[in-house]
Design a protein around this motif. Structure first.
Motif, mmCIF file in Angstrom:
data_model
loop_
_atom_site.group_PDB
_atom_site.id
_atom_site.type_symbol
_atom_site.label_atom_id
_atom_site.label_comp_id
_atom_site.label_asym_id
_atom_site.label_seq_id
_atom_site.Cartn_x
_atom_site.Cartn_y
_atom_site.Cartn_z
ATOM 1 N N LYS A 77 0.844 -1.194 0.000
ATOM 2 C CA LYS A 77 0.000 0.000 0.000
ATOM 3 C C LYS A 77 0.881 1.246 0.000
ATOM 4 C CE LYS A 77 -3.804 -2.270 2.448
ATOM 5 N NZ LYS A 77 -4.672 -2.257 3.667
ATOM 6 N N PRO A 78 0.478 2.285 -0.749
ATOM 7 C CA PRO A 78 1.317 3.481 -0.838
ATOM 8 C C PRO A 78 1.429 4.217 0.499
ATOM 9 C CG PRO A 78 -0.807 3.875 -1.864
ATOM 10 C CD PRO A 78 -0.764 2.411 -1.545
ATOM 11 N N HIS A 79 2.652 4.586 0.841
ATOM 12 C CA HIS A 79 2.935 5.364 2.038
ATOM 13 C C HIS A 79 3.901 6.496 1.683
ATOM 14 C CE1 HIS A 79 1.071 2.022 4.098
ATOM 15 N NE2 HIS A 79 1.235 2.620 5.269
ATOM 16 N N LYS A 80 3.880 7.505 2.510
ATOM 17 C CA LYS A 80 4.688 8.693 2.283
ATOM 18 C C LYS A 80 5.679 8.869 3.424
ATOM 19 C CE LYS A 80 4.057 13.695 1.544
ATOM 20 N NZ LYS A 80 3.033 14.768 1.454
ATOM 21 N N LYS A 81 6.900 9.257 3.090
ATOM 22 C CA LYS A 81 7.938 9.501 4.093
ATOM 23 C C LYS A 81 7.832 10.927 4.645
ATOM 24 C CE LYS A 81 11.450 6.444 2.057
ATOM 25 N NZ LYS A 81 12.837 6.404 1.544
ATOM 26 N N HIS A 82 7.872 11.056 5.960
ATOM 27 C CA HIS A 82 7.906 12.353 6.633
ATOM 28 C C HIS A 82 9.168 12.426 7.484
ATOM 29 C CE1 HIS A 82 3.726 13.809 5.807
ATOM 30 N NE2 HIS A 82 3.557 12.517 5.580
#
Length: 276
Positions: free
Chosen positions: A30-35
């Motif tokens: 599933k797509p995830h975003k880096k913070h």
């Protein structure tokens, strides 16, 4: 280990950091975003998360190219500049008890604890041990250096006492207890599962570099290797990769079980978002 004080270059920014270019990865397909939570750090290890104040604790190298010397630091919520934990000599290992709001720090001269509340001080609770790694579940466990033997801390008449965990007889590098009260250890021959109530070792993989093993809030053990983060399939007794990320140094989980990991110079949280 000799202790040295040097100046460390850091990036000083206040506020909630964002990436100039979005970096999307896939966690469990599933797509995830880096913070980015923190940057300008030299090899941040041993991550731990304070559920109450939402602080990320870690150790990082302040030594030179020929000698590792470690300091324990932390990053507050919505800050990117880190602060240091005082009074812990060559602090390397960290374990947190989020139930009783206590955090433990291990260094070359023993173990320290601090209550996770404003204006609390760091208190030394155990001497004469050089701490390699720590884990907390009901009791504080630690691996001593250079023996690499496992100990459990118990409350004795004269204060904190230690029990050598003789059922784990070999030298080990990491130790955790998962939600089933099963134990995972790493030693020079690989990764093993020890089922609760037994001493039998179940082999999970050839020798590799596991820089961190951590248990999330649901009791699932996660393993960070050279090429990504894995979980254990206890049915097949194999590791399954959940996200491909290279060169991870530490891993922990926030209160909502979002993964927080460290690269050689940054601390990053993975959130279930798409890049826009």
């Amino acid at each position: 280990m000799k202790i040295k004080l040097i100046l460390c270059l850091i990036v000083v920014v206040r506020g909630n950091p964002t990436n100039s270019s979005c970096k999307e990865i896939h966690l469990n397909n599933k797509p995830h975003k880096k913070h980015v939570l923190g940057m300008g750090l030299n090899r941040p290890y041993q991550l731990a998360y304070d559920h109450n104040e939402h602080k990320v604790f870690f150790s990082y190298n302040i030594g030179n190219d020929t000698e590792d010397t470690f300091q324990i630091g932390y990053i507050k919520k919505d800050h990117i500049k880190h602060e240091n934990v005082p009074d812990v000599v060559n602090g390397f290992a960290i374990a947190v008890d989020n139930k009783d709001n206590i955090i433990y720090f291990g260094g070359s001269e023993g173990i320290y604890k601090q209550h996770l509340k404003p204006n609390s001080t760091v208190e030394k609770i155990l001497s004469n041990h050089n701490i390699w790694d720590m884990f907390f579940k009901h009791h504080l466990y630690f691996i001593d250096y250079p023996s690499q033997h496992l100990y459990k801390c118990i409350h004795g008449k004269s204060g904190i006492e230690t029990e050598h965990q003789k059922h784990i007889h070999e030298k080990i590098y990491q130790y955790v207890i998962d939600g089933d009260d099963d134990t995972f250890i790493t030693n020079e021959t690989g990764l093993y599962l020890i089922k609760n109530g037994t001493t039998h070792r179940i082999f999970y993989g050839e020798p590799t570099v596991f820089r961190a093993i951590e248990v999330n809030n649901k009791g699932v053990a996660y393993f960070s290797a050279k090429d990504g983060i894995y979980v254990a399939d206890k049915t097949s007794n194999k590791l399954e990769i959940v996200v491909h990320i290279k060169n991870i140094f530490g891993i922990t989980f926030d209160k909502d079980d979002n993964i927080i990991y460290s690269s050689p110079y940054e601390i990053i949280k993975i959130l279930p978002e798409r890049c826009k």
